[in-house]
Design a protein around this motif. Structure first.
Motif, PDB file in Angstrom:
ATOM      1  N   UNK A 168       1.346  -0.967  -0.246  1.00  0.00           N
ATOM      2  CA  UNK A 168      -0.192  -0.331   0.007  1.00  0.00           C
ATOM      3  C   UNK A 168       0.662   1.465  -0.083  1.00  0.00           C
ATOM      4  N   UNK A 169       1.899   1.581   0.512  1.00  0.00           N
ATOM      5  CA  UNK A 169       2.898   2.580   0.510  1.00  0.00           C
ATOM      6  C   UNK A 169       3.286   2.828  -0.757  1.00  0.00           C
ATOM      7  N   UNK A 170       3.775   1.827  -1.058  1.00  0.00           N
ATOM      8  CA  UNK A 170       4.409   1.888  -2.230  1.00  0.00           C
ATOM      9  C   UNK A 170       3.384   2.398  -3.249  1.00  0.00           C
ATOM     10  N   UNK A 171       2.072   2.100  -2.873  1.00  0.00           N
ATOM     11  CA  UNK A 171       0.913   1.935  -4.631  1.00  0.00           C
ATOM     12  C   UNK A 171       0.052   3.843  -4.268  1.00  0.00           C
ATOM     13  N   UNK A 172       0.594   3.954  -2.284  1.00  0.00           N
ATOM     14  CA  UNK A 172       0.938   5.599  -3.045  1.00  0.00           C
ATOM     15  C   UNK A 172       1.544   5.973  -3.282  1.00  0.00           C
ATOM     16  N   UNK A 173       3.244   6.148  -3.267  1.00  0.00           N
ATOM     17  CA  UNK A 173       4.263   6.914  -3.376  1.00  0.00           C
ATOM     18  C   UNK A 173       4.023   6.810  -4.660  1.00  0.00           C
ATOM     19  N   UNK A 174       4.101   6.031  -5.233  1.00  0.00           N
ATOM     20  CA  UNK A 174       3.648   6.142  -7.365  1.00  0.00           C
ATOM     21  C   UNK A 174       2.713   7.038  -7.580  1.00  0.00           C
TER      22      UNK A 174
END
Length: 319
Positions: free
Chosen positions: A215-221
């Motif tokens: 989720x953190x990766x998706x949000x930052x992208x």
């Protein structure tokens, strides 16, 4: 690095230094990276040389040295300021990297990443040469905990890691020409390649990553793709991911930052690159700020100066 810290806008001059003694070497290593404890079994016969250049927030250091080892201890970490990641490319000889109960034996062409905020050991039993790329943990789009899953994991010279290794090797062979806007662009490209490589290494599959990390990766992208939108906010980001704003804030809290500060730092870094980019030389400072979603020129000037110590106009002129 204390002399020209990657966390500050620094000069991009090439520095080449040879150790006059092992005590001098310990000083050079601490000055070029973070405080480290160093040891060698051959104090009198030790030889070491560093070639380094700072490109924006990233430092590139080529190390050639005889047998020695360095340790990042809990006591030294307690003195730390900013948190960095270091990426090693072994060029000659063999190195052993230990962190988080993992060991990576590095042969020429191998890459490995590690975290200056956690203890580690690097050992070189014979003469070795390596390239070290050091950058703040927030310079990658990936959450630090995600990157931590790959610390002290050997990445050999195949696939994407082979491509990234060749790119870094080329940087090491051309340190003297890495300056100005072209050097800054190459630094950005290098970090993008590192992020891509780490994505590939983990395969981005749920069984290799915790759901919260995914989720953190998706949000930052998502944030990176929408930095130009001045209406980008925690509420809009949370809505796009079908989570509450409280959950969103918790995701960033686990990485030691906040949503607002991460958005701000990404926008300021983007604007800083554009101000030195010849492709944007004819654009007013306000237009560049707006390109990154900052419409208030006075606010942009204040936050830029607070972050980098110079005004946007002075930075553009090379101040």
């Amino acid at each position: 690095m204390p002399v020209h810290s990657p966390s500050r806008p620094a000069g991009q001059q090439l520095m080449s230094r040879t150790a006059a003694s092992f005590d001098h070497w310990k000083h050079l290593v601490a000055e070029s990276f973070v405080p480290l404890a160093a040891r060698t079994a051959d104090v009198d016969g030790f030889r070491g040389q560093l070639r380094s250049r700072v490109l924006d927030r990233m430092s590139i250091v080529e190390i050639t040295a005889t047998s020695h080892e360095v340790h990042r201890t809990p006591a030294l970490i307690a003195q730390a300021g900013e948190r960095y990641f270091k990426l090693n490319l072994q060029l000659e000889g063999t190195g052993l990297l230990i962190q988080d109960n993992r060991e990576a034996v590095l042969q020429p062409g191998d890459l490995a990443i590690y975290d200056t905020n956690r203890p580690y050991t690097l050992t070189f039993e014979q003469q070795a040469r390596m390239m070290v790329v050091m950058f703040p943990c927030d310079a990658l789009s990936l959450p630090p905990d995600y990157v931590g899953q790959l610390s002290a994991v050997r990445m050999d010279a195949t696939g994407l890691s082979g491509i990234v290794g060749q790119f870094i090797r080329q940087l090491s062979e051309n340190l003297e020409v890495l300056n100005g806007p072209s050097g800054s662009r190459l630094a950005t490209n290098a970090l993008d390649l590192v992020s891509t490589m780490l994505h590939a290494e983990m395969d981005m599959t749920p069984d290799r990553m915790k759901p919260q990390a995914l989720l953190a990766v998706s949000i930052r992208e998502y944030i990176e793709a929408n930095l130009s939108d001045p209406t980008l906010s925690p509420a809009s980001i949370a809505a796009a991911h079908f989570i509450s704003t409280r959950h969103l804030h918790n995701v960033f809290h686990e990485s030691g930052t906040t949503v607002a500060s991460w958005i701000r730092s990404q926008r300021l870094d983007g604007a800083r690159r554009d101000l030195r980019d010849p492709l944007h030389a004819g654009k007013p400072v306000g237009a560049i700020a707006a390109r990154w979603g900052i419409l208030d020129a006075a606010h942009f000037s204040r936050t830029f100066r607070d972050a980098f110590g110079v005004s946007p106009s002075d930075w553009r002129r090379g101040g």
